[in-house]
Design an enzyme around this catalytic site. Sequence first.
Site, PDB file in Angstrom:
ATOM      1  N   GLU A 494       0.961  -1.099   0.042  1.00 22.85           N
ATOM      2  CA  GLU A 494       0.017  -0.003  -0.168  1.00 22.85           C
ATOM      3  C   GLU A 494       0.835   1.507   0.113  1.00 22.85           C
ATOM      4  O   GLU A 494       1.919   1.334   0.713  1.00 22.85           O
ATOM      5  CB  GLU A 494      -1.000  -0.185   1.321  1.00 22.85           C
ATOM      6  CG  GLU A 494      -1.824  -1.344   1.198  1.00 22.85           C
ATOM      7  CD  GLU A 494      -2.801  -1.158   2.504  1.00 22.85           C
ATOM      8  OE1 GLU A 494      -2.452  -0.362   3.409  1.00 22.85           O
ATOM      9  OE2 GLU A 494      -3.683  -2.045   2.739  1.00 22.85           O
ATOM     10  N   HIS A 517      -7.945   1.115   2.134  1.00 24.63           N
ATOM     11  CA  HIS A 517      -7.855   0.732   3.711  1.00 24.63           C
ATOM     12  C   HIS A 517      -8.523   1.576   4.489  1.00 24.63           C
ATOM     13  O   HIS A 517      -7.786   2.395   5.227  1.00 24.63           O
ATOM     14  CB  HIS A 517      -6.256   0.808   3.925  1.00 24.63           C
ATOM     15  CG  HIS A 517      -5.945  -0.077   4.870  1.00 24.63           C
ATOM     16  ND1 HIS A 517      -4.756  -0.858   5.260  1.00 24.63           N
ATOM     17  CD2 HIS A 517      -6.596  -0.304   6.149  1.00 24.63           C
ATOM     18  CE1 HIS A 517      -5.055  -1.519   6.304  1.00 24.63           C
ATOM     19  NE2 HIS A 517      -5.939  -1.500   6.954  1.00 24.63           N
TER      20      HIS A 517
END
Length: 633
Positions: A494, A517
Site C-alpha cells: 500500500e 484501507h
Amino acid sequence: MPEPQPTLPFLIIDFDSTFTQVEGLDELADIALEGHPDREKVVGAIRALTDRGMSGELNFSESLKQRLALLPAHQRHLAPLVARLKGKVSESIARNRGFFEEFRGRVYIVSSGFREFIEPVVAEYGIAPDFVLANTFTYAPDGSINGFDATNILSRDGGKIEQLRQLDLAGDVYVLGDGYTDYQIREAGLANRFYAFTENVTRDAVVARADEVLPSFDEFLYQNKLPMTLSYPKNRIKVLLLENPDARAAELFRQEGYQVETITGGLDEDELVQHIEGVSILGIRSKTNVTPRVLEAANRLIAVGAFCIGTNQIDLTGCMKKGVAVFNAPFSNTRSVVELALGEIIMLARRIPDKNPKMHRGEWDKSASGSFEIRGKTLGIVGYGNIGSQLSVVAEAVGMKVVYYDVAEKLQLGNAVKCRTLEELLRQSDVVTLHVDGRKENTNLFGAAELAMMKPGALLLNNSRGHIVDIAALADVLRSGHLGGAAVDVFPHEPKTNQESFESELRGLPNVLLTPHIGGSTAEAQRNIAEFVPERIMQYINSGNTQQSVNFPNIQLPEQQAHRLIHIHANVPGVLARINNVLAAHHVNILGQYLKTNEHIGYVITDIDKQYDQEVIGELRKVEHTIKFRVLY
C-alpha cells in the site's frame, strides 16, 4: 536512612502565567465586563497589552497604565477573581504543593501583578504575606479601582530589579517566570539562573535569553534534585505519532504534559531508526513496521500504540524482551468495518461498481442481469472474532443465513452455524468475507485452490489484511467469471502517503470495489481509537496497569498506595526472591506486591512505604535478568 534534602536556593517566582495559568488583570477584566456588549473587544485589548509588556515590546509601566485605563473594575470583583485564580494555579505547581510547604521562607512571589489577588492564592501553598512582593490597587470613594500605588517600586520600569536589590538575599537566587521583566533580574546580576517557564505561555524573546526552559515546575525540581510529587517530569516523555491518527490522540498526550511530534505518513525502517532515538511512546497504524532493528535504536521506548486492530506490523516478542508494552484498539473500529462490509455486500450484489461509472459516462444500462437480493443468501465468515461475530448479527438482521469458520472455538451468536473446515464454508457460501488476523501463517490463506472451491458467481470481501489473499489468483478468477465480484480494502503493498500512486492487478476488473484501507476510517472509529490507545498507554505509564496490552502479562492494579516499583525481567526462576531480598536487607516495608508472567517475561509490581534508602533503587536495577525498572509516585 533516607537521604537528607538538598538546600534550596532562594526561589523568585512570577505570579501571572507562571504560578497561575492566566494573567490576573485579564481575568479581572473578564469578570468586571460580564454582560457588557464590548466585553470580548476590551478583554482582547488588555491581553494584547499584557503580551506586549511581558515580551519587552512595551515598557512595563506604560503597559500597566494602559491596561488599568481600560479596566472598569470594582473592589467587589476581587473576591470572584481570587476564587477563579485558585482554580487556575498551574498544574505542575498545584501538584507540588508539598514542596512549597516544606521550603517555607525560601520562596518569594515577586510580581508586577496585585497583592489583593495574589496573596490569598499563594497563602494556600504556605507562602506568607511577607514573601509576596507585588503592586496594590488604588480605589475611588465608591470602591471602583482607579489606578495603582505609584510609590510601589514594582509599578515602575525595572521595578523587579530594584526589589531584588532591596531584598539583598544572601545566597544563590533562581528566578522562574514567563516575562521579560523576570529575565531582567538575571541580566542585572541579581540571580544566578533564569528559568523561562513555558507551561502556560511561550514568549520567544524570553525563551531565547533563558538559562533553562521549563515546560513544567516538575522539570525544575527534577533538574535540581528537589522533592517532587511525580517520579519523572512528564515533559521529558516524548511521543512520536505516525500515519495521521485522529488529532484527539495528540491532544490527550499534550494534555498529559508530554512532548508530541506528528508525522503524517508512515516511515520505512531506515527512516524510523533515524527518528526513534529519545522517543518514549511510538504511535503507528498499519504501514509502519516496528522491527528488531528499530527496537535496537529505540533507547528510551516504553510503549507502542497501534491505532488500529492489527499488530502484525510490530515485533511483539522483540518489544516484550526490551520491556516495551504494546497496546492496540481491538474494539474501537469494529462497527465501522462491519458497516462497510454490509454495504459492500449489497453494492456487489447489485453490481454497482459496474453501473456507477457507466452513469458517469452517460451510459444508461438498466438491467437486472447478475443482480440479486442478499436476503436468503448464505454469508460465509472466515474469522469469527470481534468484527466477524458482529457482522454475523447484522447480516442475519437483513435476512442472510450465516456460517462461519475459525481455527479457535468461539461462541456463536444468533443462528450462525460453525463449519468444521474452510472448504465446507467455501462450497456453500454465496458471499465470503475475510476477518482473520495478520500472522505470517495466514499469508495467501486464499490462493488459487481456495478460490476454486467457491461457488460460481460468489462474491469475496477482504477487509482484514492485504497478504491474506493471493491478488494474482483473485484477478484470474474475476477475469474468468468464476467469481461474480470482489471488494478489497487491504493490499499486500500500500502507498505510504496519499501522494503515492496505487498499483494493483485488480484495477479495471468488472464488479470489483476497491477502497484505500478505510475499513476503520470513520470519524467515530478514529475518535474512539484516538482516545482508547492513549488512555491505555497513559494508565500503563502512570500506574503500571497492563490491562489489554497485547504482549505483556495483563494486570489490573489497585490504586497506588505509596511508591510503586515496576520491575520487568526475563522469566527465569529466582528473580522475585532476589527483589524481595534487596527490600528485606534495607528494611523496606512492602504494602502490596503483584506478579504475573508469560513465556518470556515476568512483571512484578511492588508498593512500598515512601521512606527508604535510595540505595535500594540502584540495587534493584542491578538484579540479574532485569530488563527495565522504574519507580512511580
